[in-house]
Design a protein around this motif. Structure first.
Motif, PDB file in Angstrom:
ATOM      1  N   UNK A 103       0.828  -1.203   0.000  1.00 21.76           N
ATOM      2  CA  UNK A 103       0.000   0.000   0.000  1.00 21.76           C
ATOM      3  C   UNK A 103       0.865   1.256   0.000  1.00 21.76           C
ATOM      4  N   UNK A 104       1.903   1.252   0.819  1.00 32.19           N
ATOM      5  CA  UNK A 104       2.790   2.412   0.892  1.00 32.19           C
ATOM      6  C   UNK A 104       3.576   2.564  -0.403  1.00 32.19           C
ATOM      7  N   UNK A 105       4.034   1.463  -0.959  1.00 34.60           N
ATOM      8  CA  UNK A 105       4.783   1.513  -2.219  1.00 34.60           C
ATOM      9  C   UNK A 105       3.912   2.062  -3.340  1.00 34.60           C
ATOM     10  N   UNK A 106       2.700   1.570  -3.445  1.00 33.04           N
ATOM     11  CA  UNK A 106       1.787   2.068  -4.479  1.00 33.04           C
ATOM     12  C   UNK A 106       1.483   3.547  -4.267  1.00 33.04           C
ATOM     13  N   UNK A 107       1.285   3.932  -3.022  1.00 31.35           N
ATOM     14  CA  UNK A 107       1.004   5.328  -2.710  1.00 31.35           C
ATOM     15  C   UNK A 107       2.164   6.216  -3.144  1.00 31.35           C
ATOM     16  N   UNK A 108       3.388   5.799  -2.859  1.00 30.66           N
ATOM     17  CA  UNK A 108       4.542   6.604  -3.218  1.00 30.66           C
ATOM     18  C   UNK A 108       4.739   6.668  -4.735  1.00 30.66           C
ATOM     19  N   UNK A 109       4.399   5.592  -5.430  1.00 28.74           N
ATOM     20  CA  UNK A 109       4.654   5.497  -6.874  1.00 28.74           C
ATOM     21  C   UNK A 109       3.572   6.142  -7.738  1.00 28.74           C
ATOM     22  N   UNK A 110       2.364   6.298  -7.215  1.00 27.74           N
ATOM     23  CA  UNK A 110       1.284   6.816  -8.059  1.00 27.74           C
ATOM     24  C   UNK A 110       1.447   8.311  -8.314  1.00 27.74           C
ATOM     25  N   UNK A 111       0.914   8.745  -9.416  1.00 27.53           N
ATOM     26  CA  UNK A 111       0.949  10.161  -9.771  1.00 27.53           C
ATOM     27  C   UNK A 111      -0.077  10.890  -8.931  1.00 27.53           C
ATOM     28  N   UNK A 112       0.060  12.204  -8.826  1.00 24.25           N
ATOM     29  CA  UNK A 112      -0.945  12.999  -8.124  1.00 24.25           C
ATOM     30  C   UNK A 112      -2.291  12.825  -8.786  1.00 24.25           C
ATOM     31  N   UNK A 113      -3.343  12.863  -7.965  1.00 21.95           N
ATOM     32  CA  UNK A 113      -4.699  12.677  -8.464  1.00 21.95           C
ATOM     33  C   UNK A 113      -5.069  13.765  -9.445  1.00 21.95           C
TER      34      UNK A 113
END
Length: 145
Positions: free
Chosen positions: A135-145
């Motif tokens: 969850x943290x990895x995906x959060x860090x890797x995703x682009x801004x909404x």
């Protein structure tokens, strides 16, 4: 009324209020089923906290990081940081507002970059089994909404 009767009445009222709270005031859930605390008053106050000022001040940021990993004293905002990290681990900021998402992502990335050893301690402390790190990895890797 005697003491026992008053105590029993108080207990019954307390139990009734707790039961009603559990039935009617259930916390909102995210798509994954975790409790969504990101739309609460608590996180509304986080959005107004001057996070960029903390991120630009390495001494202040270090104090917050050390608080979060229990290696230093905590302010009230530092204790909030512990709650935020725990929630991020569980949900990856699912349910966050755009502003909160952006602020938290900048914070996490900066801590990860500047304090890699403390980052590893943080991960071990808040996710000892490793099941929520994705969850943290995906959060860090995703682009801004």
């Amino acid at each position: 009324m005697n003491r026992i009767s008053i105590s029993r009445n108080f207990f019954n009222l307390y139990f009734c209020l707790i039961s009603l709270n559990m039935i009617y005031c259930e916390e909102p859930k995210t798509n994954s089923g975790a409790v969504n605390r990101f739309n609460s008053q608590f996180y509304g106050k986080v959005e107004t906290f001057n996070i960029p000022e903390v991120l630009d001040n390495s001494r202040l940021l270090k104090n917050y990081v050390y608080c979060i990993i229990d290696k230093g004293p905590c302010t009230a905002n530092g204790r909030k940081g512990k709650v935020i990290v725990k929630d991020l681990m569980e949900t990856g900021c699912e349910g966050c507002s755009e502003k909160l998402d952006e602020l938290l992502r900048k914070s996490v990335k900066k801590i990860h970059t500047i304090f890699p050893e403390e980052w590893d301690i943080l991960l071990e402390k808040y996710d000892p089994t490793g099941k929520n790190r994705i969850n943290m990895t995906r959060f860090m890797d995703k682009e801004n909404k």
